[in-house]
Design a protein around this motif. Structure first.
Motif, mmCIF file in Angstrom:
data_model
loop_
_atom_site.group_PDB
_atom_site.id
_atom_site.type_symbol
_atom_site.label_atom_id
_atom_site.label_comp_id
_atom_site.label_asym_id
_atom_site.label_seq_id
_atom_site.Cartn_x
_atom_site.Cartn_y
_atom_site.Cartn_z
ATOM 1 N N HIS A 134 14.726 4.222 -0.292
ATOM 2 C CA HIS A 134 13.456 4.813 -0.798
ATOM 3 C C HIS A 134 12.837 3.547 -1.338
ATOM 4 O O HIS A 134 11.636 3.007 -1.167
ATOM 5 C CB HIS A 134 12.693 5.792 -1.624
ATOM 6 N N ILE A 135 13.300 2.852 -2.843
ATOM 7 C CA ILE A 135 14.003 1.534 -2.942
ATOM 8 C C ILE A 135 13.259 0.402 -1.970
ATOM 9 O O ILE A 135 12.033 -0.156 -1.798
ATOM 10 C CB ILE A 135 14.111 1.722 -4.502
ATOM 11 N N PHE A 174 7.953 -3.005 2.525
ATOM 12 C CA PHE A 174 6.469 -2.720 2.135
ATOM 13 C C PHE A 174 5.522 -3.552 1.397
ATOM 14 O O PHE A 174 4.528 -4.767 1.651
ATOM 15 C CB PHE A 174 7.126 -1.455 1.600
ATOM 16 N N ASP A 175 5.799 -4.139 0.175
ATOM 17 C CA ASP A 175 4.782 -4.877 -0.908
ATOM 18 C C ASP A 175 5.140 -5.750 -0.399
ATOM 19 O O ASP A 175 3.959 -6.511 -1.020
ATOM 20 C CB ASP A 175 5.600 -4.170 -3.140
ATOM 21 N N ARG A 176 6.328 -6.502 0.314
ATOM 22 C CA ARG A 176 6.255 -7.932 0.252
ATOM 23 C C ARG A 176 6.161 -8.485 2.011
ATOM 24 O O ARG A 176 6.232 -9.391 2.360
ATOM 25 C CB ARG A 176 7.630 -8.780 0.198
#
Ligand code: HEM
Ligand SMILES: *[C@@H]1O[C@H](CO)[C@@H](O)[C@H](O)[C@H]1NC(C)=O
Length: 531
Positions: free
Chosen positions: A45-46, A52-54
């Motif tokens: 999950h992390i 996704f954040d990048r």
């Protein structure tokens, strides 16, 4: 926990983490018990969120919106009388190509049918390294002094405060830099709204040098003419599509290639000898001028075909890094200062946009083997394995270029040196606006366009120029149009409700040509040993 395997029905793949661990509940975060809080141990999950954040990399500062495809370039005509470039001497040889076609001013999600030049970038994977053609769909450009480029682009993009496009800034720049008028004639004709990305021509714009081993060269301009002709939209169609289908151009090209209707171009070259360049009416370093086809005919070189859509747009098109400095033996840039600046600017932005190892990304890797002492850095992929990382036994291949070996050649190198003086002097000519700058725009207005095209131009301009609030900005730009043709300017003035104005005053053509001839005179005096 991870045990049973979730498979994707499309290609039968098993769902895994980025480290390859199969995950049985990929769409649920791990919890303490059934209703407890989330767990730090949940790498799946992390990692998912962190990746996704990048996902975004910087979009291109210009040419952000694009379509792209792969294909090949085939040499159909022997160019060996012009250049010793190995590819251009090999009739029938095909090299793999990647193309990216773009608008210029809009963001990555902007409309494909915007009134704008189109980028026409092709990467050819030759046996001697990548040869990038970083062209536009107009044969000329807005500027001829590279110091103006960032200013110019800022006025075409968003205002720092309002974050809006600003017609006043747009036309304020152009009116103060009238060498832009030739491009503005093309841009506000229907050529400014091509029908998709795959039905338009591409032009080198800049003058390049095609060289031979003995140091001789010709000046060249490359033209890629789309088979089937340059298709355009009118202003109303382009405007409607901007709303109803902003991705019209991407879609049309993708679908054409899927259906096997491959876009093809015939590639031509115009050539000019240094002697002809010294007598040419215009400065060959001036990116705002075309070479008349009657004087400098188009000679066929090869064929460009796009027959394969990318499997992954981001990897194969977004990450493509095109640069005029990705060049091949015997093809050289001229001293055109805009071209010289581009040689720096593209690899510089690639290091920023893609990272220092951008050449190792699959789409950018040359098929020619790379051997040098560049090593390491973020995202190193292979980096030349165990090869020593310092000056060692890599043998440089010596090929003779324009700057090549003088020995054993019968050429008159003093003639070449005198031409270099001519080119050096040609720089001075780029700063001044003269009557010469209005001749080619006027030819479009008077001779190339018919009545309907003239009226379309006036209306297309009025739709945009009519938003200018400043009377001063309006008057200055109208004086530029008046220098092309008074009735052109008056018609635009009438359409936008501005008073008519007189033409911008500048040095007459005869005087400008005399200046050039004087450079020629100095040359002849040097030839005779008088200087
Ligand atoms: C001083 C003048 C110019 C400068 C500084 C400049 C700079 C740039 C920069 C920074 C990019 C983004 C590249 C990237 O992120 O990969 C770009 C893209 C591009 N430029 Fe220029 N440019 C100039 C003039 C021109 C001219 C004259 C042409 C055509 C003859 C041209 C054609 C293109 C094309 C086709 C692209 C898109 C390449 C792609 O698809 O990745 N530019 N330019
Ligand atoms: C200006 O253009 C018009 C066509 O719109 C033409 O009739 C006229 O002769 C042109 N003026 C000059 C001085 O060439």
């Amino acid at each position: 926990m991870p045990s049973a395997q979730v498979t994707n029905s499309k290609d039968g793949a098993t769902y895994t983490t980025s480290s390859g661990l199969p995950v049985n509940e990929p769409y649920a975060a791990q919890r303490v018990g059934l209703v407890g809080p989330l767990l730090l141990q949940d790498f799946h999950h992390i990692d998912l969120l962190a990746h996704f954040d990048r996902e975004r990399i910087p979009e291109r500062v210009v040419h952000a919106k694009a379509a792209g495809a792969h294909g090949y370039f085939e040499v159909t005509h022997d160019m060996s009388d012009l250049t010793d470039n190995p590819l251009l001497k090999s009739v029938g040889k095909k090299v793999k190509a990647t193309a990216r076609f773009s608008t210029v001013g809009g963001e990555a999600g902007s409309a494909d049918t915007a009134r704008d030049p189109r980028g026409f970038a092709i990467k050819l994977r030759t046996d001697e390294g990548n040869w990038d053609w970083v062209f536009n769909n107009t044969p000329i450009f807005f500027i001829r002094d590279p110091a103006k480029f960032p200013h110019f682009i800022h006025t075409q993009k968003r205002d720092p405060q309002t974050h809006l496009k600003d017609a006043d800034a747009f036309w304020d720049y152009l009116g103060q830099n009238p060498e832009s008028i030739h491009q503005m004639m093309i841009l506000f004709s229907d050529r400014g709204t091509p029908d998709g990305y795959h039905q338009m021509h591409g032009y080198s714009g800049h003058t390049y040098k095609w060289c031979k081993a003995d140091g001789s060269f010709v000046y060249t301009q490359v033209h890629c003419r789309v088979d089937g002709g340059f298709k355009t939209l009118n202003n109303a169609q382009a405007g409607e599509l901007s709303g109803s289908n902003p991705d019209y151009g991407i879609q049309a090209m993708f679908e054409a290639i899927e259906k096997g209707q491959y876009p093809t171009w015939t590639v031509y070259v115009q050539t000019m000898t240094p002697e002809q360049a010294e007598k040419f009416r215009y400065n060959i370093l001036d990116l705002t001028k075309v070479w008349p086809h009657a004087e400098f005919p188009l000679r066929p070189v090869g064929k460009l075909v796009l027959n394969e859509n990318p499997q992954n747009y981001f990897a194969e098109i977004e990450q493509a890094a095109f640069s005029p400095s990705h060049s091949v033996p015997y093809i050289e840039p001229t001293a055109d200062p805009v071209l010289q600046s581009r040689l720096f600017s593209y690899p510089d932005t690639h290091r920023h946009r893609l990272g220092v190892n951008y050449q190792q990304l699959p789409v950018n890797q040359p098929v020619a083997p790379v051997a040098n002492f560049q090593r390491d850095g973020p995202a190193t992929y292979i980096s030349q394995g165990s090869r020593p990382n310092y000056q060692s036994s890599i043998v440089p291949l010596s090929y003779k270029g324009a700057k090549g070996t003088l020995e054993g050649s019968a050429r008159d190198y003093s003639r070449d040196l005198r031409h270099e003086n001519f080119i050096g002097a040609a720089f001075r000519d780029l700063s001044e606006i003269t009557e010469l700058d209005f001749e080619q725009p006027r030819a479009l207005w008077l001779y190339v366009w018919n009545d309907q095209q003239r009226e379309a131009y006036v209306q297309n301009v009025a739709g945009h120029f009519g938003n200018v609030k400043s009377a001063e900005v309006r008057a200055r730009q109208l004086s530029v149009w008046a220098a092309v043709n008074q009735s052109l300017s008056d018609r635009i003035a009438k359409a936008v409700g501005s008073p008519t104005v007189k033409p911008l005053q500048c040095k007459p053509a005869a005087e400008a040509v005399k200046f050039r001839t004087e450079i020629g005179l100095r040359q002849r005096a040097a030839d005779a040993g008088l200087l």
